[in-house]
Write a protein that holds these residues in place. Structure first.
Motif, PDB file in Angstrom:
ATOM      1  N   LEU A 112     -53.042  36.646 -25.702  1.00 39.92           N
ATOM      2  CA  LEU A 112     -54.374  36.644 -24.762  1.00 39.92           C
ATOM      3  C   LEU A 112     -54.337  37.449 -23.919  1.00 39.92           C
ATOM      4  O   LEU A 112     -55.181  38.195 -22.612  1.00 39.92           O
ATOM      5  CB  LEU A 112     -54.682  35.004 -24.762  1.00 39.92           C
ATOM      6  CG  LEU A 112     -55.667  34.997 -23.504  1.00 39.92           C
ATOM      7  CD1 LEU A 112     -56.984  35.386 -24.664  1.00 39.92           C
ATOM      8  CD2 LEU A 112     -55.836  33.376 -23.206  1.00 39.92           C
ATOM      9  N   ARG A 113     -52.956  37.234 -23.196  1.00 40.46           N
ATOM     10  CA  ARG A 113     -52.580  38.210 -21.251  1.00 40.46           C
ATOM     11  C   ARG A 113     -53.056  39.734 -21.866  1.00 40.46           C
ATOM     12  O   ARG A 113     -53.633  39.996 -21.324  1.00 40.46           O
ATOM     13  CB  ARG A 113     -50.957  37.755 -21.826  1.00 40.46           C
ATOM     14  CG  ARG A 113     -50.756  38.732 -20.063  1.00 40.46           C
ATOM     15  CD  ARG A 113     -49.126  38.756 -19.415  1.00 40.46           C
ATOM     16  NE  ARG A 113     -49.072  37.118 -19.191  1.00 40.46           N
ATOM     17  CZ  ARG A 113     -47.862  36.427 -19.262  1.00 40.46           C
ATOM     18  NH1 ARG A 113     -46.387  36.935 -19.032  1.00 40.46           N
ATOM     19  NH2 ARG A 113     -47.900  35.310 -19.180  1.00 40.46           N
ATOM     20  N   GLU A 114     -52.370  40.176 -22.930  1.00 39.71           N
ATOM     21  CA  GLU A 114     -52.217  41.534 -23.491  1.00 39.71           C
ATOM     22  C   GLU A 114     -54.244  41.880 -23.396  1.00 39.71           C
ATOM     23  O   GLU A 114     -55.174  43.005 -23.087  1.00 39.71           O
ATOM     24  CB  GLU A 114     -52.063  42.061 -24.436  1.00 39.71           C
ATOM     25  CG  GLU A 114     -50.783  42.157 -24.336  1.00 39.71           C
ATOM     26  CD  GLU A 114     -50.152  41.430 -24.191  1.00 39.71           C
ATOM     27  OE1 GLU A 114     -50.578  39.949 -24.694  1.00 39.71           O
ATOM     28  OE2 GLU A 114     -48.287  40.933 -24.297  1.00 39.71           O
TER      29      GLU A 114
ATOM     30  N   ASP B  76     -59.075  34.379 -39.124  1.00 36.40           N
ATOM     31  CA  ASP B  76     -59.157  35.925 -40.178  1.00 36.40           C
ATOM     32  C   ASP B  76     -59.921  37.012 -40.133  1.00 36.40           C
ATOM     33  O   ASP B  76     -59.943  38.351 -40.674  1.00 36.40           O
ATOM     34  CB  ASP B  76     -58.847  35.107 -41.931  1.00 36.40           C
ATOM     35  CG  ASP B  76     -57.459  34.354 -42.105  1.00 36.40           C
ATOM     36  OD1 ASP B  76     -56.826  34.954 -41.872  1.00 36.40           O
ATOM     37  OD2 ASP B  76     -58.000  33.899 -43.464  1.00 36.40           O
ATOM     38  N   VAL B  77     -60.936  36.241 -40.124  1.00 41.37           N
ATOM     39  CA  VAL B  77     -61.991  37.424 -39.210  1.00 41.37           C
ATOM     40  C   VAL B  77     -62.407  37.886 -38.217  1.00 41.37           C
ATOM     41  O   VAL B  77     -61.693  37.415 -37.001  1.00 41.37           O
ATOM     42  CB  VAL B  77     -63.278  36.901 -39.735  1.00 41.37           C
ATOM     43  CG1 VAL B  77     -64.787  37.470 -39.312  1.00 41.37           C
ATOM     44  CG2 VAL B  77     -63.265  36.210 -40.681  1.00 41.37           C
ATOM     45  N   PRO B  78     -61.900  39.517 -37.810  1.00 40.75           N
ATOM     46  CA  PRO B  78     -61.841  40.334 -36.980  1.00 40.75           C
ATOM     47  C   PRO B  78     -63.253  39.959 -35.402  1.00 40.75           C
ATOM     48  O   PRO B  78     -64.399  39.803 -35.797  1.00 40.75           O
ATOM     49  CB  PRO B  78     -62.223  41.865 -36.495  1.00 40.75           C
ATOM     50  CG  PRO B  78     -61.912  42.227 -38.558  1.00 40.75           C
ATOM     51  CD  PRO B  78     -62.312  40.598 -39.252  1.00 40.75           C
ATOM     52  N   PHE B  79     -62.643  39.578 -34.435  1.00 40.40           N
ATOM     53  CA  PHE B  79     -63.446  39.419 -33.719  1.00 40.40           C
ATOM     54  C   PHE B  79     -64.470  40.478 -32.607  1.00 40.40           C
ATOM     55  O   PHE B  79     -64.152  41.518 -32.175  1.00 40.40           O
ATOM     56  CB  PHE B  79     -62.417  38.517 -32.284  1.00 40.40           C
ATOM     57  CG  PHE B  79     -62.560  37.643 -32.248  1.00 40.40           C
ATOM     58  CD1 PHE B  79     -62.157  35.691 -31.788  1.00 40.40           C
ATOM     59  CD2 PHE B  79     -61.157  37.382 -33.685  1.00 40.40           C
ATOM     60  CE1 PHE B  79     -62.286  34.665 -32.402  1.00 40.40           C
ATOM     61  CE2 PHE B  79     -60.665  36.010 -34.076  1.00 40.40           C
ATOM     62  CZ  PHE B  79     -61.091  34.616 -32.929  1.00 40.40           C
ATOM     63  N   GLN B  80     -65.439  40.335 -32.525  1.00 38.34           N
ATOM     64  CA  GLN B  80     -66.393  41.214 -32.028  1.00 38.34           C
ATOM     65  C   GLN B  80     -67.334  40.961 -30.832  1.00 38.34           C
ATOM     66  O   GLN B  80     -67.790  40.137 -30.798  1.00 38.34           O
ATOM     67  CB  GLN B  80     -67.675  41.387 -33.613  1.00 38.34           C
ATOM     68  CG  GLN B  80     -67.327  41.989 -35.043  1.00 38.34           C
ATOM     69  CD  GLN B  80     -66.947  43.467 -34.602  1.00 38.34           C
ATOM     70  OE1 GLN B  80     -67.235  44.066 -34.426  1.00 38.34           O
ATOM     71  NE2 GLN B  80     -66.294  43.781 -35.910  1.00 38.34           N
ATOM     72  N   ILE B  81     -66.131  41.569 -30.013  1.00 34.29           N
ATOM     73  CA  ILE B  81     -66.555  40.821 -28.699  1.00 34.29           C
ATOM     74  C   ILE B  81     -67.183  41.747 -27.467  1.00 34.29           C
ATOM     75  O   ILE B  81     -65.840  43.263 -27.147  1.00 34.29           O
ATOM     76  CB  ILE B  81     -65.951  40.308 -28.053  1.00 34.29           C
ATOM     77  CG1 ILE B  81     -65.402  38.814 -28.343  1.00 34.29           C
ATOM     78  CG2 ILE B  81     -66.000  39.833 -26.387  1.00 34.29           C
ATOM     79  CD1 ILE B  81     -64.546  38.026 -28.416  1.00 34.29           C
ATOM     80  N   ARG B  82     -68.318  42.192 -27.011  1.00 32.20           N
ATOM     81  CA  ARG B  82     -68.877  43.187 -26.304  1.00 32.20           C
ATOM     82  C   ARG B  82     -68.475  44.516 -27.106  1.00 32.20           C
ATOM     83  O   ARG B  82     -67.749  45.850 -25.957  1.00 32.20           O
ATOM     84  CB  ARG B  82     -68.354  43.296 -24.638  1.00 32.20           C
ATOM     85  CG  ARG B  82     -68.724  41.460 -24.503  1.00 32.20           C
ATOM     86  CD  ARG B  82     -68.516  41.356 -22.825  1.00 32.20           C
ATOM     87  NE  ARG B  82     -68.814  40.319 -22.642  1.00 32.20           N
ATOM     88  CZ  ARG B  82     -68.520  40.199 -20.842  1.00 32.20           C
ATOM     89  NH1 ARG B  82     -68.053  40.957 -20.091  1.00 32.20           N
ATOM     90  NH2 ARG B  82     -69.205  38.408 -20.129  1.00 32.20           N
TER      91      ARG B  82
ATOM     92  N   VAL C  12     -63.788  39.304 -21.313  1.00 35.43           N
ATOM     93  CA  VAL C  12     -63.620  39.883 -22.916  1.00 35.43           C
ATOM     94  C   VAL C  12     -62.512  38.174 -23.487  1.00 35.43           C
ATOM     95  O   VAL C  12     -62.788  37.877 -24.311  1.00 35.43           O
ATOM     96  CB  VAL C  12     -63.200  41.173 -23.129  1.00 35.43           C
ATOM     97  CG1 VAL C  12     -63.084  41.071 -24.564  1.00 35.43           C
ATOM     98  CG2 VAL C  12     -63.508  42.073 -23.069  1.00 35.43           C
ATOM     99  N   GLY C  13     -61.583  38.219 -22.940  1.00 38.66           N
ATOM    100  CA  GLY C  13     -60.391  37.023 -22.818  1.00 38.66           C
ATOM    101  C   GLY C  13     -61.595  35.536 -22.803  1.00 38.66           C
ATOM    102  O   GLY C  13     -60.767  35.131 -23.671  1.00 38.66           O
ATOM    103  N   ASP C  14     -62.352  35.637 -22.197  1.00 41.02           N
ATOM    104  CA  ASP C  14     -62.476  34.137 -21.752  1.00 41.02           C
ATOM    105  C   ASP C  14     -64.004  34.266 -23.568  1.00 41.02           C
ATOM    106  O   ASP C  14     -63.855  32.830 -23.395  1.00 41.02           O
ATOM    107  CB  ASP C  14     -63.584  34.315 -20.346  1.00 41.02           C
ATOM    108  CG  ASP C  14     -62.685  33.599 -19.745  1.00 41.02           C
ATOM    109  OD1 ASP C  14     -62.181  33.408 -19.890  1.00 41.02           O
ATOM    110  OD2 ASP C  14     -63.718  34.036 -18.313  1.00 41.02           O
ATOM    111  N   GLU C  15     -64.560  35.184 -23.735  1.00 43.42           N
ATOM    112  CA  GLU C  15     -65.250  35.282 -25.422  1.00 43.42           C
ATOM    113  C   GLU C  15     -64.952  34.592 -25.952  1.00 43.42           C
ATOM    114  O   GLU C  15     -65.216  34.371 -27.487  1.00 43.42           O
ATOM    115  CB  GLU C  15     -65.773  36.637 -24.754  1.00 43.42           C
ATOM    116  CG  GLU C  15     -67.292  36.963 -23.725  1.00 43.42           C
ATOM    117  CD  GLU C  15     -68.492  36.261 -24.085  1.00 43.42           C
ATOM    118  OE1 GLU C  15     -68.686  36.035 -25.166  1.00 43.42           O
ATOM    119  OE2 GLU C  15     -69.121  36.011 -23.372  1.00 43.42           O
TER     120      GLU C  15
END
Length: 817
Positions: A431-433, A496-502, A442-445
């Motif tokens: 999460l830090r990266e 398992d499912v990729p994260f789609q964010i912004r 994006v990390g908060d999302e």
């Protein structure tokens, strides 16, 4: 205590507690005029000898405590000190006895004296309760709540565990916290009321909650609400001190504001109010505010107030409070107040504060009573918001650690959970990266999306909390539909499912640790702590995504923390040493350089192997200060050899990946060379090819800066897993060291010889030296020389030797020709 305490049991408790808490040779209760001790523990001859000491007889006479050194040539000679303390026993009519004790360690004296006075002041029943208190469980692993575990069985009661929230709260990394007593966070504020509460509670073996002022690493003060719980083993000995630590600086400011607002409302009530009641001197209603009746859903009084209807409109507890308040007010002519809601059964009621005050004449005679009803709903709403903030995570809307623990304790008391149901702690990797590369938004999302997915998978019968910056804690009840296997599948499905964010798409991995309900003895906070401990094991073991808490895991963690504490002390007390192993020119046999190798010479157990403590240093971030020590010690030795007129050769030191991640490597090298006035060419930095696992622009820039400074760079353990020809093209190295695994296999077939030959050819093309490591046989030396190696290192020439032995090798430069 209602009755007189039993002094026999009291003296027994005192001597046994003293022997249990401190390392004593002997302890004895001595009464004036008696020729033998009434109670004694430890060495009987030594205890009897205490009776003859002048200091003991003097304290029996004047009641003044004394301390003296033990006499020589006596059973007490092995002790470090002798202390004599008068015993002030409740209800004691006879002359006050004394307790004399001889201790092994002078540092135990003050603690022993404090224990004696604390126990003596207690009554018999309290002493019995202290002695028989059960093994207490305690709270750990919180979001925005720091969690600490201190071990009183170790010297100075050091911290053996801190969670990430405590690191963030204090600004100190674990490397600066573990192995130290918490008191350093208090700076010069050593006499705070909260600290006195803590000391008093711990001296009595009791839990406590208080607020103390601490300082962060940057010097900023903050208010810390500390909730301490003591854990005891089956024999009653204090084994752990658990701390739940919460930064309440903002909450205190909010509560102060609420308190001021409350006082303002009270002042308004005393001066004016919208709703005024009048009662006779006997307390009978004479005038009722019509607006109040309307809010209560009652008809207009139209004359005589309906007291029964008014009582029925109030909540039962408020009606009872009014009744009790009136009894006391009529008896003593004193004011009283009651807080209640109106309407009583509304989902969104208004809150009122009624203050009833007597009206007196000039001679203080009672004329009548007046009451003011003040609407305090801005106040109650604010209080509820403060309470909600304490039990809910603001970012995700999940439970906070306190909220999770409270709800879980309720479920445990109800007893409707399957005993194998787990509490799972989930840690989001990298999460830090994500925050650093994509931004904190994006990390908060990501955190909010993980929370949403966990809600979907766990369902309404579970509990979910965010208990750290990148941690979630989950209660996942087991039933006939959800087995242990199904639970793991649904938890893994979250990631398992990729994260789609912004506009970004990426996978997020996680580490899992869990503890089953049956292991906690019905305590939510212990479950959370145990699950977090298991999760940390998963973090440090790439092959284990899921780890279950076990007693063996707890023991292993304690051993790791203990060794970490010893390693920190080793760094502070000069237990570390540098040994030197030569690199030899394979043609001339002369020494061309040396590798500095770290050794730990423990004063009790002797040398501890590097493979035992180096990984531990990297995990605890002690590798940073240890690496700084190695750098400066190698430079110090180089300076000493040059000043001694020895034919000095360059020295190489090893740098780890973590040291590069900590940053400032070029600055540290530059400062060390300047401090000891050394040319850069005298220092070689050996970098294992594992650094390329984290191939980055920052790494490349550091290596280029070091090379430009004139420091030699050596690629160590070449060929063991991460290297590629591309790395050799991207980075300049003065030297390539062939891993010893290829040297050991030279006689087993052509493959290893071909590798050595290829590396020699590549090194020659790059203008770099090539070093064969691990040379032990004459045949190996001959083979690698034929294959193009120019330098060699290994036991064939010399094992790593102490600095004094290395001086002799420098004098005889051609010792290996």
């Amino acid at each position: 205590m209602a009755g007189q305490p039993d002094t026999f049991e009291l003296f027994t408790d005192l001597t046994e507690a003293l022997a249990s808490a401190c390392s004593v040779v002997c302890a004895a209760v001595i009464v004036k005029g008696e020729c033998s001790p009434s109670h004694l523990v430890g060495d009987e001859d030594a205890a009897k000898l205490l009776l003859t000491l002048e200091s003991v007889q003097a304290t029996l006479e004047d009641g003044i405590p004394r301390t003296e050194m033990p006499p020589f040539n006596a059973p007490l000679a092995a002790a470090a000190f002798i202390a004599v303390e008068p015993l002030s026993v409740p209800y004691q009519k006879a002359p006050a006895p004394v307790i004399a004790f001889a201790g092994d360690h002078l540092a135990d004296r003050d603690r022993a004296v404090a224990l004696l006075h604390s126990l003596t002041a207690e009554t018999g029943n309290e002493l019995m309760r202290l002695r028989q208190s059960p093994f207490l469980a305690a709270a750990l692993a919180e979001i925005e709540c720091g969690v600490t575990i201190a071990d009183p069985s170790l010297e100075d009661t050091p911290l053996i565990y801190v969670n990430a929230a405590f690191e963030r709260m204090t600004g100190y990394p674990k490397a600066d916290l573990l192995g130290r007593n918490c008191r350093f966070l208090q700076g010069n504020l050593t006499d705070q009321p909260g600290l006195r509460i803590i000391r008093n509670a711990l001296s009595r073996g009791m839990d406590c909650t208080t607020v103390v002022t601490n300082y962060r690493s940057n010097g900023e003060p903050f208010e810390n609400r500390v909730k301490l719980r003591t854990l005891r083993s089956n024999d009653g000995a204090l084994s752990y001190i658990i701390g739940i630590q919460l930064d309440v600086t903002r909450e205190h400011a909010a509560l102060d504001s609420l308190a001021r607002q409350k006082h303002r409302y009270e002042s308004l009530i005393e001066t004016q109010s919208g709703y005024i009641w009048l009662m006779s001197a006997e307390g009978e209603l004479m005038e009722v505010p019509e607006k109040w009746l309307e809010l209560a859903g009652l008809p207009s009084s139209g004359g005589q107030p309906d007291l029964a209807a008014i009582r029925d409109a109030l909540p039962p507890d408020a009606a009872q409070a009014f009744k009790e308040g009136w009894v006391e007010a009529l008896r003593n002519t004193t004011p009283f107040q009651v807080i209640y809601q109106l309407p009583a059964r509304s989902d969104s009621p208004r809150w009122f504060l009624d203050r009833v005050t007597p009206v007196l004449d000039d001679e203080n005679g009672l004329l009548e009573w007046i009451a003011a009803s003040q609407d305090i709903t801005d106040l109650k709403t604010a209080e509820k918001e403060v309470e909600r903030a304490a039990y809910e995570d603001r970012l995700t809307g999940l439970l906070s650690p306190e909220g999770f623990a409270q709800h879980l304790d309720e479920r445990l008391r109800e007893g409707d959970l399957h005993p194998a149901s787990p509490v799972v702690v989930v840690d989001i990797k990298a999460l830090r990266e994500i925050n650093n590369t994509q931004g904190y938004d994006v990390g908060d999302e990501v955190l909010r999306e993980v929370a949403r997915r966990l809600r979907t998978e766990i369902g309404e019968h579970g509990l979910i909390a965010r208990t750290g910056g990148d941690e979630f804690t989950v209660l996942a009840p087991l039933d006939c539909q959800r087995t242990r296997r199904r639970l793991r599948e649904c938890m893994a499905a979250v990631f398992d499912v990729p994260f789609q964010i912004r506009g970004f798409a990426f996978h997020v991995d996680a580490s899992f640790g869990y503890a089953r309900i049956r292991s906690s003895a019905g305590d939510a906070r212990k479950l959370m702590t145990d699950a977090a401990l298991a999760m940390h094991q998963s973090q440090h073991n790439p092959s284990a995504t899921w780890t279950q808490y076990t007693k063996a895991l707890e023991h292993q963690t304690r051993e790791t923390v203990n060794l970490t504490t010893k390693l920190r002390r080793a760094l502070e007390t000069d237990q570390l040493e540098l040994h030197y192993q030569p690199q030899v020119d394979l043609v001339s046999g002369g020494i061309v350089s040396a590798e500095a190798l770290l050794r730990w010479n423990h004063p009790q157990v002797g040398f501890i192997a590097p493979d035992q403590f180096i990984p531990l240093a990297e995990q605890s971030q002690l590798i940073g200060p240890i690496g700084d020590w190695v750098l400066r010690q190698a430079c110090r030795d180089l300076r000493a050899w040059r000043d001694g007129g020895l034919p000095v050769t360059p020295v190489s030191i090893n740098l780890s990946l973590i040291e590069f991640q900590l940053g400032s490597i070029p600055d540290k090298i530059r400062h060390a060379l300047a401090e000891f006035d050394l040319p850069p060419g005298m220092l070689t930095l050996e970098i294992t090819e594992s650094v390329f696992e984290q191939h980055s622009q920052a790494l490349r820039q550091d290596l280029e800066t070091l090379s430009a400074m004139g420091v030699r760079l050596s690629l160590d353990d070449f060929g063991t897993g991460y290297s590629s020809l591309g790395h050799l093209n991207d980075y300049f190295f003065d030297e390539i060291k062939i891993d010893k695994s290829f040297i050991f296999q030279l006689d087993e077939g052509p493959y290893s010889q071909a590798i050595v030959k290829a590396v020699a050819v590549i090194a020659a093309a790059l203008g770099a030296d090539v070093v064969a490591e691990g040379l032990e046989l004459v045949s190996q030396v001959a083979t690698v020389r034929q294959l193009g190696c120019t330098k060699g290192q290994g036991y064939h020439f010399s094992r790593p030797v102490t600095e004094s032995c290395w001086r002799q090798l420098l004098i005889d430069q051609n010792a290996f020709a």
